[in-house]
Design a protein around this motif. Structure first.
Motif, PDB file in Angstrom:
ATOM      1  N   SER A   1     -14.690  45.757 -65.102  1.00  0.00           N
ATOM      2  CA  SER A   1     -14.286  44.412 -65.524  1.00  0.00           C
ATOM      3  C   SER A   1     -13.358  43.775 -64.501  1.00  0.00           C
ATOM      4  N   ALA A   2     -12.518  44.593 -63.877  1.00  0.00           N
ATOM      5  CA  ALA A   2     -11.593  44.075 -62.871  1.00  0.00           C
ATOM      6  C   ALA A   2     -12.312  43.600 -61.613  1.00  0.00           C
ATOM      7  N   ARG A   3     -13.575  44.013 -61.429  1.00  0.00           N
ATOM      8  CA  ARG A   3     -14.343  43.634 -60.243  1.00  0.00           C
ATOM      9  C   ARG A   3     -15.115  42.330 -60.429  1.00  0.00           C
ATOM     10  N   VAL A   4     -15.099  41.765 -61.621  1.00  0.00           N
ATOM     11  CA  VAL A   4     -15.842  40.525 -61.850  1.00  0.00           C
ATOM     12  C   VAL A   4     -15.293  39.440 -60.930  1.00  0.00           C
ATOM     13  N   PRO A   5     -16.106  38.843 -60.086  1.00  0.00           N
ATOM     14  CA  PRO A   5     -15.609  37.857 -59.112  1.00  0.00           C
ATOM     15  C   PRO A   5     -15.218  36.545 -59.775  1.00  0.00           C
ATOM     16  N   VAL A   6     -14.242  35.886 -59.194  1.00  0.00           N
ATOM     17  CA  VAL A   6     -13.809  34.581 -59.702  1.00  0.00           C
ATOM     18  C   VAL A   6     -14.457  33.445 -58.903  1.00  0.00           C
ATOM     19  N   THR A   7     -15.172  33.795 -57.874  1.00  0.00           N
ATOM     20  CA  THR A   7     -15.886  32.805 -57.058  1.00  0.00           C
ATOM     21  C   THR A   7     -17.371  33.143 -57.098  1.00  0.00           C
ATOM     22  N   PRO A   8     -18.240  32.199 -56.826  1.00  0.00           N
ATOM     23  CA  PRO A   8     -17.958  30.797 -56.523  1.00  0.00           C
ATOM     24  C   PRO A   8     -17.526  30.001 -57.748  1.00  0.00           C
ATOM     25  N   ALA A   9     -17.008  28.804 -57.492  1.00  0.00           N
ATOM     26  CA  ALA A   9     -16.594  27.936 -58.585  1.00  0.00           C
ATOM     27  C   ALA A   9     -17.802  27.510 -59.412  1.00  0.00           C
ATOM     28  N   ILE A  10     -17.544  27.209 -60.679  1.00  0.00           N
ATOM     29  CA  ILE A  10     -18.623  26.787 -61.572  1.00  0.00           C
ATOM     30  C   ILE A  10     -19.118  25.392 -61.187  1.00  0.00           C
ATOM     31  N   ARG A  11     -20.419  25.267 -61.056  1.00  0.00           N
ATOM     32  CA  ARG A  11     -21.053  23.978 -60.765  1.00  0.00           C
ATOM     33  C   ARG A  11     -21.746  23.488 -62.037  1.00  0.00           C
ATOM     34  N   PRO A  12     -21.280  22.386 -62.659  1.00  0.00           N
ATOM     35  CA  PRO A  12     -21.945  21.871 -63.862  1.00  0.00           C
ATOM     36  C   PRO A  12     -23.378  21.448 -63.552  1.00  0.00           C
ATOM     37  N   GLY A  13     -24.293  21.826 -64.428  1.00  0.00           N
ATOM     38  CA  GLY A  13     -25.694  21.444 -64.218  1.00  0.00           C
ATOM     39  C   GLY A  13     -26.590  21.958 -65.317  1.00  0.00           C
ATOM     40  N   GLY A  14     -27.743  21.371 -65.435  1.00  0.00           N
ATOM     41  CA  GLY A  14     -28.745  21.816 -66.396  1.00  0.00           C
ATOM     42  C   GLY A  14     -29.890  22.499 -65.680  1.00  0.00           C
TER      43      GLY A  14
END
Length: 257
Positions: free
Chosen positions: A89-102
């Protein structure tokens, strides 16, 4: 960007995420994003859309698309019952940033979206990340597509490999009810984490040997003939009936080819 969801089934990322507020039905451990508010609306919704959906004895994740424009109009994701180890769980990346889209389906046909198997919990359960398997963490993510408020699809090598829900306590509800609009109190957040501890199985217990209520294998390692072996689930099953969200079985809904 084009995404692969089920072998050769693909969809193209658009600029329009879903406007519906996610509903985290915690007793059912399912996150739903759609406009319907009762069983009748849910059944109409299934009949008017195509994609991946739940059938009797088969409960994949759900992505539903409008038949006319092939645009994503609803989604449903099931929480895994097993938590990944703390170090994973500690390895879950925080990047890339979330891009809103459908999403827009590249063709109008049904497919099957397998449920995630690994639940990664951030500190304080401020985010739940559900992955196809922990091997996903061995490489960086290519993208995070925010298909709805605080809900994102995780993409690696052009394939959807999981999803995430940020601040899950904000979206807690039961059945078709809308989430409570007020900000959750610290006590509610703490209680949610305690409940999540109870309903999920820690990774350390996987593969555990015989214990109370868990009989060991028969002598000689041969399978018990009274308990037939479970083979891999077929990719498609006949449409017998639907299970209502948070309820029992309903009459089958016939889909157009």
């Amino acid at each position: 960007m084009r995404l692969t969801l089920d072998g050769d089934w693909t969809a193209t990322v658009t600029d329009e995420p879903l406007r519906s507020t996610p509903r985290f039905d915690f007793p059912g451990q399912c996150v739903r994003i759609a406009e319907y508010a009762d069983v009748e609306g849910w059944q109409r919704f299934l009949g008017e859309t195509f994609g991946s959906q739940e059938w009797l004895w088969d409960a994949p994740d759900e992505l539903r698309f409008d038949r006319a424009g092939r645009e994503l109009v609803g989604a449903g994701f099931r929480l895994p019952y097993e938590c990944a180890a703390a170090e994973d769980s500690a390895r879950v990346p925080v990047t890339p940033a979330i891009r809103p889209g459908g999403l827009r389906a590249d063709e109008a046909r049904d497919f099957r979206l397998d449920v995630a198997t690994e639940l990664c919990r951030a500190t304080g359960d401020t985010e739940l990340t559900c992955l196809r398997d922990v091997d996903v963490l061995d490489e960086p993510l290519e993208a995070r597509i925010g298909i709805a408020s605080d809900v994102a699809l995780l993409v690696q090598h052009g394939t959807v490999v999981g999803w995430s829900l940020t601040d899950p306590v904000r979206y807690l509800t039961t059945g078709f009810a809308a989430p409570y609009p007020a900000s959750p109190s610290p006590a509610v957040r703490s209680l949610f984490s305690e409940c999540l501890d109870l309903v999920t199985q820690p990774a350390a217990r996987r593969g555990a040997g015989p214990g109370p209520g868990r009989p060991g294998p028969p002598a000689g390692g041969r399978p018990d003939p009274a308990r037939p072996a479970r083979g891999p689930a077929p990719r498609r099953r006949p449409a017998l009936a639907h299970r209502q969200p948070g309820g029992g079985l309903s009459e089958s809904v016939t889909q157009e080819p």
